[in-house]
Design a protein around this motif. Structure first.
Motif, PDB file in Angstrom:
ATOM      1  N   ASN A 285      90.796  -2.902 -68.583  1.00  0.00           N
ATOM      2  CA  ASN A 285      90.390  -3.441 -70.142  1.00  0.00           C
ATOM      3  C   ASN A 285      89.229  -4.502 -69.801  1.00  0.00           C
ATOM      4  OD1 ASN A 285      92.627  -2.419 -71.428  1.00  0.00           O
ATOM      5  ND2 ASN A 285      93.889  -3.885 -70.553  1.00  0.00           N
ATOM      6  N   GLY A 286      88.886  -4.555 -68.544  1.00  0.00           N
ATOM      7  CA  GLY A 286      87.649  -5.546 -68.181  1.00  0.00           C
ATOM      8  C   GLY A 286      86.378  -4.786 -68.829  1.00  0.00           C
ATOM      9  N   GLU A 287      85.457  -5.621 -69.245  1.00  0.00           N
ATOM     10  CA  GLU A 287      84.143  -5.157 -69.468  1.00  0.00           C
ATOM     11  C   GLU A 287      83.161  -5.331 -68.228  1.00  0.00           C
ATOM     12  OE1 GLU A 287      83.409  -3.676 -72.095  1.00  0.00           O
ATOM     13  OE2 GLU A 287      85.320  -4.172 -73.646  1.00  0.00           O
ATOM     14  N   ILE A 288      82.045  -4.484 -68.304  1.00  0.00           N
ATOM     15  CA  ILE A 288      81.107  -4.437 -67.141  1.00  0.00           C
ATOM     16  C   ILE A 288      79.723  -4.632 -67.533  1.00  0.00           C
ATOM     17  CG2 ILE A 288      80.365  -3.382 -64.811  1.00  0.00           C
ATOM     18  CD1 ILE A 288      83.192  -2.065 -64.842  1.00  0.00           C
ATOM     19  N   ILE A 289      78.895  -5.303 -66.936  1.00  0.00           N
ATOM     20  CA  ILE A 289      77.559  -5.596 -67.082  1.00  0.00           C
ATOM     21  C   ILE A 289      76.785  -5.552 -65.922  1.00  0.00           C
ATOM     22  CG2 ILE A 289      75.853  -6.918 -68.157  1.00  0.00           C
ATOM     23  CD1 ILE A 289      77.532  -8.532 -70.076  1.00  0.00           C
ATOM     24  N   VAL A 290      76.013  -4.548 -66.095  1.00  0.00           N
ATOM     25  CA  VAL A 290      74.987  -4.497 -64.707  1.00  0.00           C
ATOM     26  C   VAL A 290      73.765  -5.355 -65.020  1.00  0.00           C
ATOM     27  CG1 VAL A 290      73.519  -2.916 -63.544  1.00  0.00           C
ATOM     28  CG2 VAL A 290      75.631  -2.082 -64.140  1.00  0.00           C
ATOM     29  N   ILE A 291      73.257  -6.259 -64.119  1.00  0.00           N
ATOM     30  CA  ILE A 291      72.392  -6.927 -63.834  1.00  0.00           C
ATOM     31  C   ILE A 291      71.365  -6.363 -62.823  1.00  0.00           C
ATOM     32  CG2 ILE A 291      71.401  -9.134 -63.820  1.00  0.00           C
ATOM     33  CD1 ILE A 291      74.122 -10.137 -64.259  1.00  0.00           C
ATOM     34  N   SER A 292      70.153  -5.700 -62.968  1.00  0.00           N
ATOM     35  CA  SER A 292      69.517  -5.051 -61.904  1.00  0.00           C
ATOM     36  C   SER A 292      68.130  -5.079 -62.066  1.00  0.00           C
ATOM     37  CB  SER A 292      70.181  -3.793 -61.959  1.00  0.00           C
ATOM     38  OG  SER A 292      69.399  -3.008 -60.784  1.00  0.00           O
ATOM     39  N   ALA A 293      67.431  -4.870 -60.822  1.00  0.00           N
ATOM     40  CA  ALA A 293      65.841  -4.891 -61.005  1.00  0.00           C
ATOM     41  C   ALA A 293      65.580  -3.106 -61.082  1.00  0.00           C
ATOM     42  CB  ALA A 293      65.147  -5.235 -59.666  1.00  0.00           C
ATOM     43  N   LEU A 294      66.618  -2.412 -61.029  1.00  0.00           N
ATOM     44  CA  LEU A 294      66.393  -0.928 -61.036  1.00  0.00           C
ATOM     45  C   LEU A 294      66.537  -0.419 -62.462  1.00  0.00           C
ATOM     46  CD1 LEU A 294      68.986  -0.130 -58.258  1.00  0.00           C
ATOM     47  CD2 LEU A 294      66.443  -0.134 -58.010  1.00  0.00           C
ATOM     48  N   GLU A 295      65.426   0.238 -63.000  1.00  0.00           N
ATOM     49  CA  GLU A 295      65.648   0.455 -64.295  1.00  0.00           C
ATOM     50  C   GLU A 295      65.001   2.056 -64.653  1.00  0.00           C
ATOM     51  OE1 GLU A 295      62.059  -0.807 -66.833  1.00  0.00           O
ATOM     52  OE2 GLU A 295      61.465  -1.758 -65.077  1.00  0.00           O
ATOM     53  N   ASP A 296      65.403   2.968 -63.561  1.00  0.00           N
ATOM     54  CA  ASP A 296      65.139   4.409 -63.881  1.00  0.00           C
ATOM     55  C   ASP A 296      66.326   4.795 -64.540  1.00  0.00           C
ATOM     56  OD1 ASP A 296      66.844   5.677 -61.495  1.00  0.00           O
ATOM     57  OD2 ASP A 296      66.048   3.774 -60.951  1.00  0.00           O
TER      58      ASP A 296
END
Length: 264
Positions: free
Chosen positions: A121-132
């Motif tokens: 039920n948890g939400e996940i947000i990616v925070i990254s310098a990778l943008e491909d």
């Protein structure tokens, strides 16, 4: 900058700004207070619980400071590696996991997959310098509902947390534009049949395609309804129909499948 506070009834009230000498970074005036209805997740008495995992100490401090300054959010724990991240996942309940992809001891994909297995039920947000595109799509395939770039302007980490926990998806505008371009130029080639693919005769109505494009841009149901001139409830009806047709269970899965099959 003045922070908004919440009254006992849950209504946001702008804090009073103390006079100060103008400087290079001083705002001209306080931003207008934004309404936060009581029915939305994230109130002072029941804040959104967040875990933050990033091995970039400076970036982690910046994000943590922003989250801690918002009364609607509670930062439950921080970690700087996959090993420590696993400990957090095992010992802390959370509503939103914010995780970097490139950690000192491996890729954050491992933590995304683990969070999905044990905290569905948890939400996940990616925070990254990778943008491909490959990393972005992989994150969404594993169940992420947000993808933010570390060097992007005009993004709020606190707003992103509140957005996803209330049913939305967040993605840095530049990435959203690229994914939409990909949707518009995806070759309509036959896809091999497998258990994850929709039936060959699956088609979306023009309205469902419009809704799914807005979902891909990160808008929530109420915002999509306003753009299309329909109610948020009607948008949710269309989304449920999309889920049923595509055999998926989340907005991220629906967008990812539509990208790969050329349905929109």
């Amino acid at each position: 900058m003045a922070e908004n506070t919440l009254t006992p009834s849950g209504d946001p009230t702008p804090a009073v700004m103390a006079p100060r000498r103008p400087g290079p970074s001083a705002p001209v005036c306080a931003p207008a207070a934004r309404l936060w209805p009581d029915f939305m997740t994230g109130q002072e008495k029941s804040p959104v619980r967040v875990l933050l995992i990033d091995d970039d100490e400076y970036m982690r401090r910046v994000i943590a400071q922003e989250l801690l300054s918002d009364l609607r959010i509670q930062l439950e724990g921080q970690a700087d590696s996959i090993r420590e991240g696993r400990k957090l996942l095992a010992t802390h309940a959370f509503d939103v996991l914010m995780v970097d992809l490139r950690l000192s001891d491996g890729m954050g994909f491992e933590l995304i997959a683990e969070a999905r297995r044990h905290h569905g039920n948890g939400e996940i947000i990616v925070i990254s310098a990778l943008e491909d595109d490959a990393h972005v799509l992989r994150a969404f395939e594993l169940g992420a509902t947000g993808y933010l770039l570390k060097n992007a302007w005009l993004q709020s980490f606190a707003d992103a947390v509140l957005h996803v926990v209330n049913g939305g998806a967040v993605i840095t505008p530049r990435l959203a534009r690229r994914l939409l371009h990909r949707l518009n130029h995806q070759p309509r080639e036959p896809q091999p049949a497998d258990d994850a693919s929709p039936p060959r005769d699956t088609t979306l109505t023009p309205r469902e395609s419009q809704v799914l494009r807005h979902v891909a841009s990160g808008y929530v149901s109420a915002e999509i309804g306003a753009k299309l001139g329909i109610t948020g409830q009607t948008v949710n009806v269309h989304i449920k129909s999309i889920y049923k047709k595509l055999h998926v269970h989340s907005r991220a899965q629906a967008v990812n499948l539509a990208v790969h099959t050329g349905l929109i």
